[in-house]
Write a protein that holds these residues in place. Sequence first.
Motif, PDB file in Angstrom:
ATOM      1  N   SER A   1      10.824   3.252   4.641  1.00 29.43           N
ATOM      2  CA  SER A   1       9.428   3.039   4.434  1.00 29.43           C
ATOM      3  C   SER A   1       9.128   1.962   3.646  1.00 29.43           C
ATOM      4  O   SER A   1       8.159   1.212   3.677  1.00 29.43           O
ATOM      5  N   PHE A   2       9.653   2.140   2.311  1.00 35.50           N
ATOM      6  CA  PHE A   2       9.340   1.193   1.129  1.00 35.50           C
ATOM      7  C   PHE A   2       9.677  -0.125   1.701  1.00 35.50           C
ATOM      8  O   PHE A   2       9.139  -1.415   1.498  1.00 35.50           O
TER       9      PHE A   2
ATOM     10  N   ASN B   1       0.807  -1.235   0.101  1.00 32.68           N
ATOM     11  CA  ASN B   1      -0.019  -0.019  -0.193  1.00 32.68           C
ATOM     12  C   ASN B   1       0.916   1.149   0.143  1.00 32.68           C
ATOM     13  O   ASN B   1       1.599   1.539   1.015  1.00 32.68           O
ATOM     14  N   PRO B   2       0.984   1.851  -1.135  1.00 35.27           N
ATOM     15  CA  PRO B   2       1.826   3.098  -1.155  1.00 35.27           C
ATOM     16  C   PRO B   2       1.291   4.125  -0.143  1.00 35.27           C
ATOM     17  O   PRO B   2       2.325   4.965   0.395  1.00 35.27           O
ATOM     18  N   THR B   3       0.255   4.281   0.115  1.00 32.49           N
ATOM     19  CA  THR B   3      -0.287   5.567   1.085  1.00 32.49           C
ATOM     20  C   THR B   3       0.399   4.927   2.587  1.00 32.49           C
ATOM     21  O   THR B   3       0.631   5.941   3.341  1.00 32.49           O
TER      22      THR B   3
ATOM     23  N   ILE C   1       6.113   5.576  -6.058  1.00 26.96           N
ATOM     24  CA  ILE C   1       6.536   4.567  -4.976  1.00 26.96           C
ATOM     25  C   ILE C   1       5.894   3.217  -5.404  1.00 26.96           C
ATOM     26  O   ILE C   1       6.489   2.227  -5.696  1.00 26.96           O
ATOM     27  N   GLU C   2       4.585   3.200  -6.378  1.00 26.10           N
ATOM     28  CA  GLU C   2       4.136   1.885  -6.865  1.00 26.10           C
ATOM     29  C   GLU C   2       4.958   1.692  -7.980  1.00 26.10           C
ATOM     30  O   GLU C   2       4.950   0.380  -8.448  1.00 26.10           O
TER      31      GLU C   2
ATOM     32  N   PHE D   1      17.289   0.355  -1.614  1.00 29.10           N
ATOM     33  CA  PHE D   1      16.282   1.301  -1.597  1.00 29.10           C
ATOM     34  C   PHE D   1      16.543   2.751  -1.141  1.00 29.10           C
ATOM     35  O   PHE D   1      16.923   2.999   0.015  1.00 29.10           O
ATOM     36  N   ASP D   2      16.715   3.886  -1.880  1.00 22.99           N
ATOM     37  CA  ASP D   2      17.343   4.991  -1.479  1.00 22.99           C
ATOM     38  C   ASP D   2      16.905   6.363  -2.259  1.00 22.99           C
ATOM     39  O   ASP D   2      17.049   6.320  -3.635  1.00 22.99           O
ATOM     40  N   MET D   3      15.869   6.858  -1.722  1.00 21.98           N
ATOM     41  CA  MET D   3      15.270   8.090  -2.483  1.00 21.98           C
ATOM     42  C   MET D   3      14.190   7.534  -3.465  1.00 21.98           C
ATOM     43  O   MET D   3      14.418   7.389  -4.517  1.00 21.98           O
ATOM     44  N   ILE D   4      12.809   6.945  -2.903  1.00 22.04           N
ATOM     45  CA  ILE D   4      11.921   6.271  -3.637  1.00 22.04           C
ATOM     46  C   ILE D   4      10.655   7.128  -3.416  1.00 22.04           C
ATOM     47  O   ILE D   4      10.354   7.391  -2.264  1.00 22.04           O
TER      48      ILE D   4
END
Length: 447
Positions: free
Chosen positions: A258-259, A31-33, A397-398, A311-314
């Motif tokens: 968070s991702f 969930n991107p939210t 993000i998605e 993952f860095d800066m998504i």
Amino acid sequence: MKKLFSSIFLIFCLLLLFYSSHMYYTLYRFNPTNVVQNIKYISSDQFKGRLPGTLENQEIATYINSELKKSGLKPYKGNEFQNFKVKYPKTIKGSPYLKVSGKDGILIKDFVYSKDFKEDMVNFRTNHLTFNKSNVTAITKDYIKVSTADGPFILFVPPNDDLSFRSSFISGSKYNMYIMVTNQSLTRLKDLIGKDNTVDCFVPYEVSQTTVSNVMGYLEGTDTFSPPIIISAHFDHIGTDLNGTIYSGALDNASGLSFMLEMSKCLTSLGKPNRSILFIGFNAEEFGCLGSSQFITKYKAYIKNSKIFNFDMIGSNNPIPLCIMGAKNDTTKMPFIKSISKICESEKIFFNYLFEDASDHESFRKQNIDAITFCDNDMTRIHTPKDTYDHISLPAIERCYNVASNAIVKCTFKDDLIILYYKECFLISIIGILIFSLLYNRSTKNT
């Protein structure tokens, strides 16, 4: 014989329907939210920029550990945390100043902090500088280089004359202290130094040593002999300035963290993977990728043939491509990078490549371990107070999830076709049952 075949076909379709629908209803959906809400929390003023060496940085490490536990992850090799020592810029008493005095000691010019000058965070081996023209080793339109008995220093104009940018802290950097000044201030300094006045500068930081932590969560697979697939993101940032301005670090890198946390929920909901998965929150990336380097130093024997998805800066809201970042000596022809680019092409993802030692993939590539970093290479707000959560994009993000999840699931659940293709299996089972029903009805009518 036909009845036996029909019965076997129906049973197969029903079993396929059962398992694929079970997967559909039990799978945790990314969930991107949720990612954005977590970015908002991690980059909030409560954590004051998450500088390594601060209480707030420790609090985020504890939070990551708690979230990984909620996903059902276990310690790696008996450890939830990997502790290591770092040097960091510690705030001390005093107010910053940059002033110029004449030979008689009378104050000529007192520059204003954050308006005329400001520290850059690169280093503070020495926090007090006094010099005159005899100490100047170079002057250009952009900087003044100084050498005293304490070592080398530099006063420089930052890009766009913007004092809000804050560099990473690198304890072994060339100069003892880095002072940003505006173009106007540099011009004034040159004039005053040329008249044999004395410049006096103080910044209330000192280099101190502390212990910080990486955070690890482990999902064991059925194949205990293969090294784990590693999913990682750094959680530290660059703290606050001496005015208390917070450098929130939403895109860099509350977003990647968070991702990763949301991804951990998805992957654990799939059940036990074929290949183990190790989730790591790296610390002290902003100090020169120290957390990932320390991790490899301790665990290298166990991860020689791992694959690292960092993952860095998504999630930038600027219209830029998703970046597949390799190390500076990597190329698009490397098998691991090529496999990711093929997924982007098949998913019709707007992407490009970047080959820089600019995130935690660097530490792994130096050991010849397959590693990439997914990033949105948007530098417009990075390391400034403007890097806040309201510039994060749900579609971006998605987009990253569509690529990364595809690659990671193929690596970790490679033998489980229902997990890999549960949507297709569900559709095939429905079609199969309909075909069986149609044929059965026809045969019934004929008899």
